[in-house]
Scaffold this motif. Structure first.
Motif, short mmCIF file in Angstrom:
data_model
loop_
_atom_site.label_atom_id
_atom_site.label_comp_id
_atom_site.label_asym_id
_atom_site.label_seq_id
_atom_site.Cartn_x
_atom_site.Cartn_y
_atom_site.Cartn_z
N TYR A 29 0.81 -1.21 0.00
CA TYR A 29 0.00 0.00 0.00
C TYR A 29 0.85 1.27 0.00
N ASN A 30 2.07 1.14 0.51
CA ASN A 30 2.91 2.33 0.58
C ASN A 30 3.79 2.52 -0.64
N GLU A 31 3.65 1.64 -1.63
CA GLU A 31 4.52 1.74 -2.80
C GLU A 31 3.97 2.72 -3.82
N ASP A 32 4.85 3.60 -4.29
CA ASP A 32 4.43 4.56 -5.30
C ASP A 32 4.52 3.97 -6.69
N ASP A 33 5.60 3.25 -6.96
CA ASP A 33 5.86 2.78 -8.32
C ASP A 33 6.02 1.27 -8.32
N LEU A 34 6.27 0.74 -9.50
CA LEU A 34 6.56 -0.68 -9.60
C LEU A 34 7.87 -0.96 -8.88
N PRO A 35 7.90 -1.93 -7.98
CA PRO A 35 9.15 -2.23 -7.27
C PRO A 35 10.17 -2.89 -8.20
N ALA A 36 11.40 -2.94 -7.73
CA ALA A 36 12.47 -3.53 -8.53
C ALA A 36 12.21 -5.01 -8.76
N GLY A 37 12.92 -5.56 -9.74
CA GLY A 37 12.74 -6.95 -10.10
C GLY A 37 13.46 -7.88 -9.15
N PRO A 38 13.47 -9.18 -9.44
CA PRO A 38 12.93 -9.77 -10.67
C PRO A 38 11.41 -9.69 -10.74
N ASP A 39 10.90 -9.91 -11.94
CA ASP A 39 9.47 -9.85 -12.16
C ASP A 39 8.85 -11.19 -11.77
N ARG A 40 8.06 -11.18 -10.70
CA ARG A 40 7.49 -12.43 -10.20
C ARG A 40 6.16 -12.80 -10.86
N LEU A 41 5.65 -11.91 -11.71
CA LEU A 41 4.33 -12.18 -12.30
C LEU A 41 4.30 -13.42 -13.19
N PRO A 42 5.26 -13.57 -14.13
CA PRO A 42 5.15 -14.74 -15.02
C PRO A 42 5.13 -16.07 -14.27
N LYS A 43 5.99 -16.20 -13.28
CA LYS A 43 6.02 -17.45 -12.54
C LYS A 43 4.70 -17.67 -11.78
N THR A 44 4.15 -16.60 -11.27
CA THR A 44 2.88 -16.71 -10.55
C THR A 44 1.77 -17.16 -11.49
N VAL A 45 1.69 -16.53 -12.66
CA VAL A 45 0.61 -16.89 -13.59
C VAL A 45 0.82 -18.31 -14.10
N THR A 46 2.06 -18.70 -14.34
CA THR A 46 2.33 -20.07 -14.77
C THR A 46 1.89 -21.07 -13.70
N THR A 47 2.11 -20.72 -12.45
CA THR A 47 1.67 -21.59 -11.36
C THR A 47 0.15 -21.65 -11.28
N LEU A 48 -0.50 -20.52 -11.45
CA LEU A 48 -1.98 -20.53 -11.46
C LEU A 48 -2.47 -21.50 -12.52
N LEU A 49 -1.81 -21.47 -13.67
CA LEU A 49 -2.22 -22.33 -14.78
C LEU A 49 -1.96 -23.80 -14.46
N GLN A 50 -0.72 -24.09 -14.13
CA GLN A 50 -0.36 -25.51 -13.99
C GLN A 50 -1.10 -26.18 -12.85
N LYS A 51 -1.41 -25.39 -11.83
CA LYS A 51 -2.08 -25.98 -10.67
C LYS A 51 -3.56 -25.63 -10.61
N ARG A 52 -4.10 -25.06 -11.66
CA ARG A 52 -5.54 -24.74 -11.74
C ARG A 52 -5.97 -23.97 -10.50
N ILE A 53 -5.26 -22.90 -10.20
CA ILE A 53 -5.53 -22.15 -8.98
C ILE A 53 -6.46 -20.98 -9.28
N ARG A 54 -7.35 -20.73 -8.35
CA ARG A 54 -8.20 -19.55 -8.46
C ARG A 54 -7.70 -18.48 -7.49
N MET A 55 -7.43 -17.30 -8.03
CA MET A 55 -7.01 -16.16 -7.22
C MET A 55 -8.08 -15.10 -7.42
N GLU A 56 -8.68 -14.63 -6.36
CA GLU A 56 -9.83 -13.75 -6.55
C GLU A 56 -9.85 -12.66 -5.50
#
Lengths: 344, 344
Positions: A253-280
């Protein structure tokens, strides 16, 4: 009217915080106590709820569900208040109500946002165990997380206002519950008082390994209310078909900008896919219409029978609200934070 | 048996790819055509389906739903095959079947993974419009995406095997459909032939602005089958309550490690929260039991009536499968990629 010297003390937003709020971002000022017009009530604040979402409303953008707090205006917030002057046909002087008076001693209301409470021995409960934070735990866990008996539920901020209720309801539903909390005292409380099966210190340098050991059958529900490093420890342990209700990401909540990397989004989305996870994601305001009655019924019973225990972190005095709020964002609280303005 | 010179040509995994596969990661070899034992059938491959998931199975880790392809073994893959020698009571020589013979001319099967097809004028349809890829589109869009009439659906790889079907079904359901595809030819095809309302070039440097203009009411369903930069353009346009079925993240299949920053995860999770978005991965293998019959019924009707059009990118010859597969990962295909081994 019981207003002392006709003074309404308010904590207003002095400047928009950049990153973590500082005491200078808040200002205590005074105005005259307003007088109700026809159709209005004047409210005296007894208890003010402090909640992480307030940080978002201090930013100029506000949120998709609420506008920003204007600079110079009182911070918004849920309150238990007493009607001290009613010109509204449905309210009488002395009524106890749940409302949104914000960070101030007095406020006017047209009654539309007020819920009558009747007399309560412990009025602050309307902000904690019977209020928005526990309702958030109830809806997020039961409607999105949907834990089944024998499944493993992990919740961060395990002794916080939401997390403690999530874990206790999950235990009631027959799940194994593993908490993550800040420090040994909180962890001990989660296990010994709240009945969690295990609780890990979020500052543990081996959090990932210890979480894996505490969840030998993986994780079926992760109640996300912090974001940050805890998520990295959780992600590899999520089971096929896991559910991740997203209630808050206080770490960001206190972050103004995108934080430094690495970019964790691709691995997260790949995990959602492979494990059929629902994030809501969910915003509790959406759910009052269809689930609040169920919640009040169940929770009243669980509290009365001692199956759900509540811990409040009560701060005395409106003038101490800014410091308590900054502490909440840093995890210094222990239980649901409420500010007591008066017992009157 | 029609095996020429008793030779079974196979494309085997020569080495595990690092990042993007190269032709050297594959090897064409030959073995003897195997003979069926009692209870087995010998299959002659007619058509082989090429699909992005195969890239994941080339990694040592495999996936949560399938083991890795061993080095030296034929790559796995769905096929339309003809039974050329049956020692199985339920199959006769000449039967056309859907199976998993992999990247080779011949394979044995015990029949458990075979679906009888009857005679088909266009057998490759069992791998495209009536097969796994279209089924993926159907389940992901209808069961997770749940588009309502008047809502806006965005799909990337819009002329690919899955994307083209997603967009056409979404149109059938009354949604506004905006595609994203690689190049002007594909975009023109999506709009003029498939009936999309708009289609944008994924290499457009102003993709974000143009996508916003093409989605004046925001995005209600984003069918995620590519990952990467398209998601960044989509995220700010997602509406409250949007659904994001995650079918694939082809842009990331070749990544070994976490990519460089900035870290896009916190902003994504914050958006899920503030906009109450559901993001849900799915693996089509899970859904054959309860949805495949519905799919076959609906899709057969839509194809027969011309309401859903199918475009196949047919590659002739098993020896050309590696190059076609690399092209698929790079988006060089135009339609569902099937390799024709023989018309026999």
């Amino acid at each position: 009217m019981s207003a002392r010297d006709n003074v309404n003390r308010r904590v207003v937003l002095a400047t928009r915080p950049r990153g973590v709020p500082t005491p200078q971002d808040f200002r205590l000022d005074q105005t005259a106590v307003p007088a109700p017009n026809e159709g209005q009530v004047l409210l005296r604040t007894l208890y003010l709820s402090l909640d992480p979402y307030m940080r978002n409303l201090m930013d100029e953008a506000g949120t998709s569900y609420a506008p920003p707090v204007p600079v110079g205006a009182p911070i918004v917030g849920g309150t238990v208040s007493r009607v001290v002057a009613s010109r509204h046909p449905q309210f009488r002087d002395g009524d106890l109500v749940l409302g949104n008076a914000g960070w101030q001693d007095y406020a006017l209301s047209d009654g539309k946002d007020l819920i009558p409470l009747g007399e309560m021995a412990r009025p602050s409960l309307a902000l904690s165990g019977l209020g928005m934070t526990a309702f958030t735990a109830y809806v997020g866990l039961l409607d999105i997380g949907q834990p089944k008996p024998g499944e493993t539920v992990v919740v961060a901020a395990a002794t916080g206002a939401v997390g403690a209720v999530v874990g206790q309801i999950a235990k009631l539903k027959g799940a194994r519950v593993v908490g993550i909390a800040g420090g040994a005292d909180k962890c001990r409380y989660a296990v010994e008082e709240l009945g969690f099966d295990a609780c890990l210190d979020r500052r543990d340098p081996q959090l990932a390994e210890h979480l894996a050991a505490a969840c030998p059958n993986g994780i079926d529900v992760y109640f996300e209310n912090v974001g940050g490093a805890v998520f990295d420890a959780v992600l590899p342990l999520l089971n096929n078909g896991a559910r991740v209700p997203v209630c808050g990401v206080i770490a960001h909540y206190n972050e103004d900008d995108l934080p430094a990397g690495p970019d964790r989004l691709p691995k997260t989305v790949t995990t959602l896919l492979q494990k059929r996870i629902r994030m809501e994601g969910f915003i509790i305001l959406d759910h009052y219409g269809n689930r609040f009655d169920d919640f009040r019924r169940d929770m009243s019973e669980w509290i009365a029978s001692g199956r759900v225990k509540l811990r409040e972190d009560v701060v005395d005095g409106l003038e101490n609200a800014p410091d308590a709020f900054i502490g909440l964002l840093e995890g210094r609280n222990f239980g649901k934070v409420v500010v007591r303005l008066t017992d009157a």
